[in-house]
Design a protein around this motif. Structure first.
Motif, short mmCIF file in Angstrom:
data_model
loop_
_atom_site.label_atom_id
_atom_site.label_comp_id
_atom_site.label_asym_id
_atom_site.label_seq_id
_atom_site.Cartn_x
_atom_site.Cartn_y
_atom_site.Cartn_z
N VAL A 1 -3.33 10.55 -0.86
CA VAL A 1 -3.83 9.55 -1.81
C VAL A 1 -3.24 8.21 -1.38
O VAL A 1 -2.04 8.11 -1.13
N VAL A 2 -4.09 7.20 -1.30
CA VAL A 2 -3.65 5.86 -0.94
C VAL A 2 -3.83 4.96 -2.15
O VAL A 2 -4.94 4.87 -2.70
N SER B 1 4.02 -3.71 5.27
CA SER B 1 3.84 -3.49 3.83
C SER B 1 3.23 -2.14 3.48
O SER B 1 2.45 -2.01 2.55
N LEU B 2 3.59 -1.11 4.25
CA LEU B 2 3.19 0.25 3.91
C LEU B 2 4.39 0.95 3.29
O LEU B 2 5.48 0.96 3.87
N ALA B 3 4.20 1.51 2.11
CA ALA B 3 5.20 2.38 1.49
C ALA B 3 4.65 3.80 1.61
O ALA B 3 3.43 4.01 1.65
N VAL C 1 0.88 -1.16 0.00
CA VAL C 1 0.00 0.00 0.00
C VAL C 1 0.92 1.22 0.00
O VAL C 1 1.86 1.29 0.80
N LEU C 2 0.67 2.14 -0.93
CA LEU C 2 1.51 3.34 -1.04
C LEU C 2 0.69 4.57 -0.67
O LEU C 2 -0.35 4.83 -1.28
N ALA D 1 -7.20 3.80 -3.81
CA ALA D 1 -8.16 3.27 -2.84
C ALA D 1 -8.79 4.41 -2.05
O ALA D 1 -9.90 4.28 -1.55
N MET D 2 -8.08 5.55 -1.97
CA MET D 2 -8.57 6.69 -1.20
C MET D 2 -7.88 7.94 -1.73
O MET D 2 -6.68 7.90 -2.03
#
Length: 172
Positions: free
Chosen positions: A144-145, A95-97, A64-65, A153-154
């Motif tokens: 922004v996601v 796993s978050l970028a 997820v970026l 996604a957002m």
């Protein structure tokens, strides 16, 4: 604010559903500088970060970026940035970028601001070249996601409340 948060989530889900079902208005290309539509893709270029290291899009593959446009002079960013830093510190192992995008006039004040505040989230300066490759949506701050699939996604313009920032972890 739970009602507003629920309403935003419902609207985002409705937009994603409409996109999946082929709604022509949402499938259309977004105007340059507009908030990206749910389900759309953003081409994030390789960038030199303010600390001298590099962000390479491959680093975010399968993660997820979070893209976070901010400025050192923005009072709303000053309220949101500590929560974004906390999100990065607590979720980067899951796993978050993260890519902060400073719109300061030059890189020096942005780098000094990050050092002064002790923020650890990776951030780059939005040079004119970066602006052409990744135009800033209207408003500030902008969050922004991108999901693990690389799709939006957002997308939110304006200050997020602490619970909204914490809720980004739901995408992990």
């Amino acid at each position: 604010m739970p009602q507003a948060h629920s309403r935003r989530r419902a609207l985002a889900q409705a937009g994603a559903l409409a996109l999946a079902l082929g709604a022509p208005a949402l499938r259309a290309q977004q105007p340059k500088g507009a908030l990206p539509a749910p389900g759309s893709r953003l081409a994030v270029p390789a960038l030199t970060l303010l600390d001298g290291s590099r962000f390479v899009p491959a680093q975010a593959e399968g993660k997820v970026l979070v893209l976070y446009w901010w400025a050192s002079w923005c009072p709303f960013c000053a309220l949101q940035s500590p929560h974004m830093d906390q999100l990065w510190r607590t979720q980067s192992a899951r796993s978050l970028a993260f890519l902060g995008l400073s719109i300061d006039k030059t890189a020096a004040p942005a780098a000094a601001y990050l050092r002064q505040k002790g923020y650890a989230f990776p951030s780059a300066w939005v040079s004119p070249e970066v602006e052409r490759a990744l135009p800033r949506p209207p408003g500030l701050p902008v969050t922004v996601v991108l999901g693990r699939d690389g799709r939006v996604a957002m997308a939110e313009a304006g200050q997020l409340f602490p619970e909204d920032v914490a809720d980004i972890a739901r995408f992990l």
